[in-house]
Write an enzyme that holds these catalytic residues in place. Structure first.
Site, PDB file in Angstrom:
ATOM      1  N   ARG A   1       0.857  -1.178   0.000  1.00  0.00           N
ATOM      2  CA  ARG A   1       0.000   0.000   0.000  1.00  0.00           C
ATOM      3  C   ARG A   1       0.894   1.229   0.000  1.00  0.00           C
ATOM      4  O   ARG A   1       2.098   1.138   0.190  1.00  0.00           O
ATOM      5  CB  ARG A   1      -0.959  -0.009   1.178  1.00  0.00           C
ATOM      6  N   GLY A   2       0.292   2.381  -0.233  1.00  0.00           N
ATOM      7  CA  GLY A   2       1.090   3.596  -0.384  1.00  0.00           C
ATOM      8  C   GLY A   2       1.240   3.840  -1.873  1.00  0.00           C
ATOM      9  O   GLY A   2       1.582   2.921  -2.629  1.00  0.00           O
ATOM     10  N   ALA A   3       0.991   5.074  -2.284  1.00  0.00           N
ATOM     11  CA  ALA A   3       0.937   5.376  -3.711  1.00  0.00           C
ATOM     12  C   ALA A   3       2.193   4.921  -4.461  1.00  0.00           C
ATOM     13  O   ALA A   3       2.087   4.213  -5.479  1.00  0.00           O
ATOM     14  CB  ALA A   3       0.686   6.874  -3.904  1.00  0.00           C
TER      15      ALA A   3
ATOM     16  N   ARG B   1      -7.149  -0.403  -7.440  1.00  0.00           N
ATOM     17  CA  ARG B   1      -7.340   0.721  -6.515  1.00  0.00           C
ATOM     18  C   ARG B   1      -7.646   1.976  -7.332  1.00  0.00           C
ATOM     19  O   ARG B   1      -6.730   2.597  -7.882  1.00  0.00           O
ATOM     20  CB  ARG B   1      -6.051   0.989  -5.687  1.00  0.00           C
TER      21      ARG B   1
ATOM     22  N   GLN C   1      -3.159   2.186   9.663  1.00  0.00           N
ATOM     23  CA  GLN C   1      -1.824   2.282   9.064  1.00  0.00           C
ATOM     24  C   GLN C   1      -0.850   3.021   9.975  1.00  0.00           C
ATOM     25  O   GLN C   1       0.350   2.952   9.781  1.00  0.00           O
ATOM     26  CB  GLN C   1      -1.879   2.980   7.707  1.00  0.00           C
TER      27      GLN C   1
ATOM     28  N   ASP D   1      -2.209  10.454  -2.173  1.00  0.00           N
ATOM     29  CA  ASP D   1      -2.408   9.447  -3.204  1.00  0.00           C
ATOM     30  C   ASP D   1      -2.553  10.096  -4.575  1.00  0.00           C
ATOM     31  O   ASP D   1      -2.244   9.487  -5.588  1.00  0.00           O
ATOM     32  CB  ASP D   1      -3.635   8.600  -2.886  1.00  0.00           C
TER      33      ASP D   1
ATOM     34  N   ASN E   1      -5.913  12.308  -0.059  1.00  0.00           N
ATOM     35  CA  ASN E   1      -5.096  11.436   0.793  1.00  0.00           C
ATOM     36  C   ASN E   1      -6.053  10.654   1.682  1.00  0.00           C
ATOM     37  O   ASN E   1      -7.270  10.834   1.643  1.00  0.00           O
ATOM     38  CB  ASN E   1      -4.110  12.282   1.612  1.00  0.00           C
ATOM     39  N   LYS E   2      -5.488   9.786   2.476  1.00  0.00           N
ATOM     40  CA  LYS E   2      -6.267   8.922   3.373  1.00  0.00           C
ATOM     41  C   LYS E   2      -7.376   9.698   4.088  1.00  0.00           C
ATOM     42  O   LYS E   2      -7.163  10.819   4.555  1.00  0.00           O
ATOM     43  CB  LYS E   2      -5.307   8.328   4.400  1.00  0.00           C
TER      44      LYS E   2
END
Lengths: 371, 371
Positions: A53-55, A90, A201, A241, A251-252
């Site tokens: 995970r993570g862009a 995603r 996270q 992201d 973002n999140k």
């Protein structure tokens, strides 16, 4: 970065030149598990299940996914279906499309038998480039921390949301790169780590920081506003992201709430990003916001006192909604920290730093639409 | 309200006139457990361990705690130590002190043998008064929901944080009283329920609403900002643990972040409160913010697939901080909903609605300081 004294990246090509290994982040923070994959569907599953995970890491994984597909079948049909499979994993991640575009541009005009080797070389280059970009972000962000440190006693208190550390990238991280750089330079720094529900996270961020010896404190997502009211946060530093050409930051989920609190309390709010996560042609309102399963809200994973890994329900069957991201408007962002330096979160600021991007991207898109 | 077809309050005096029963909220939402207590230390433990929670219910429990202490020992020494014991359980709750002041005023000048009966009568009156106050808040808040409903199609979407329903009071609730009233009147209403980390009181809100048949959706605390950006929230309605004479509202940590998002998106933000939770002499910056144990951040309770109740750690030992409340400045609050009606969140607004309160309270304080 180091884990148990051994240096790791979050994803890497194995010595056989044909299989790819990655750290399974669904096993963290309790267990450190490396998984090896040899097929594109494994790469898609790793992204979809958020094992990676993570862009930036999603981009790198997708790039390796194309390699694995071409190694098995180097035809146009295989390439096309691999791109479609990976793109669907995603919907919000900008780097996913960016990495797939890079891979496509690299291999599509080659004779099919040449594709696998070219793809692996390109995926490896994408990884190395990501590390170089993170290193540059770390340098630029470090100057912010150093300036803040010069104005106060005690550590610089950074609040971060989600995980934008080395686990989210190939190495170093985006939002955490300046923190690691400061720590290496002996600058005292302390990180407030939002736990980041529903997937927690923040536990990954705490794990990273602990492994590296950076002082930090985990807080619930509700706490940051109070901490800012009390003057306990010197600056916020988060990843993204997808950033629009106007400087709006997707973002999140929950990032927007922290940006509002920062604005209300005069706390600078910075977003660290590789320019690959900039979507020059979308505005903040058009970014698709991924909806995920209800299970993520109702179920929580962890470890019992006896050391057993279990997943529990925190409430009986309930009606839930689970949105993955929100968009922080540019007006709430003090500056963007990119690999080329800082810029205002605005179309003008971004275009000044990346003059070459707006036009060519538009042309590329048009080509793709026509093609 | 009803549970399994039987009507309950959250706390009540048993028919023996000597023991007090309450719903153990640490067992909810999975199990409905009624506990009976006969000693003041049990009342203190019930408050401290949050078996009872919510400002009005804490007050009612403390009142019954005084009764239980006096039933065992009606001396001045017993009264004094009971007040001290109960007052120390939750430093932020305003109603705790209010209820203890009421009990003290009722019994301290009586001959000691007369105290127990007078105390039980007063505690029961405090409970009945709380229900009447909640009913009035429900009526006033209902008008807001009705006005909102008249301007749109579909249900009125209310966002709430923590639990300010009947479980937090003796019956009906504060923030949820208007929702129950609207539901009873056939007005379509839907509640976005913040899960409210770290203790997940949103699960209690969801449990209440489900038992009563009110449509609702549980969301993580990070989600409310996005929902407001998307126009999915018509109004916010929360409770409070303590409101200052200037209209600043101390409530469960995270309330402030939702108020910021409401302001940023033009969503009205209402706070429902009994006037007993107004602290006429404190300003927002002087309210002590309770810090609780790290376990609440790291450990989560729930039920395994096999139905077993367990508590798990969501991360390995971590450095954490756990603040219980934040203060939402009056400038972010559209109006306060009290038992006497709505008023602006300001000193002027509050004093217009409660002209008798500012002065007598100050005099009572001075008397207490001198006494």
């Amino acid at each position: 970065m180091n884990v148990g004294g051994k240096q790791y990246r979050s994803i890497w090509l194995e010595a056989d030149g044909r299989s790819v290994s990655y750290i399974d982040q669904t096993e963290l923070p309790f267990a450190f598990v490396v998984r090896r994959m040899t097929r594109v569907d494994e790469a898609a599953e790793a992204i979809r299940a958020m094992r990676v995970r993570g862009a930036p890491l999603i981009g790198a994984t997708a790039a390796f996914g194309i390699c694995l597909a071409l190694a098995e079948d180097h035809t146009d049909a295989s390439l096309k279906s691999a791109v479609e499979l990976l793109l669907a994993t995603r919907p919000t991640a900008r780097n996913l499309r960016w990495a797939l575009d890079q891979m496509l541009a690299e291999v599509k005009d080659l004779r099919p038998p040449q594709r696998p080797a070219a793809a692996f070389a390109k995926a490896k280059a994408i990884c190395d480039q990501d590390v170089a970009v993170c290193r540059a972000i770390g340098e630029h962000g470090f100057r912010l921390l150093r300036e803040t440190s010069a104005t106060k006693r005690g550590p610089v208190n950074v609040l971060t949301h989600c995980n934008a550390g080395w686990l989210a990238c190939v190495d170093l991280g985006t939002a955490l790169a300046p923190v690691y750089r400061a720590h290496a330079a002996g600058l005292p720094v302390h990180v407030w780590v939002d736990e980041t529900r529903p997937r927690n996270q923040g536990a990954l961020t705490a794990w990273e920081l602990k492994a590296h010896g950076v002082p930090h404190t985990v807080i619930v997502d509700n706490a940051g506003g109070l901490l800012m009211q009390q003057g306990k946060v010197d600056l916020c530093l988060v990843g993204t992201d997808r950033t629009t050409g106007q400087g709006d930051v997707c973002n999140k989920i929950g990032t927007y709430l922290k940006a509002l609190a920062a604005k209300d309390n005069g706390v600078p709010f910075y977003v660290a990003l590789p320019s690959s996560s900039i979507d020059w042609e979308t505005d903040g309102r058009s970014i698709p916001i991924e909806e995920r399963g209800a299970d993520e809200v109702v179920c929580v994973s962890g470890r019992t006192g006896a050391g057993e890994r279990v997943t529990i329900s925190v409430m009986p069957e309930a009606s839930t909604a689970n949105y993955g991201f929100d968009v922080t408007p540019a007006r709430l962002i003090t500056a963007l920290v990119t690999e080329r330096g800082l810029c205002p979160a605005s179309a003008k600021g971004l275009r000044a730093l990346f003059p070459e991007n707006a036009e060519p991207e538009r042309r590329r898109r048009q080509r793709r639409t026509r093609g």
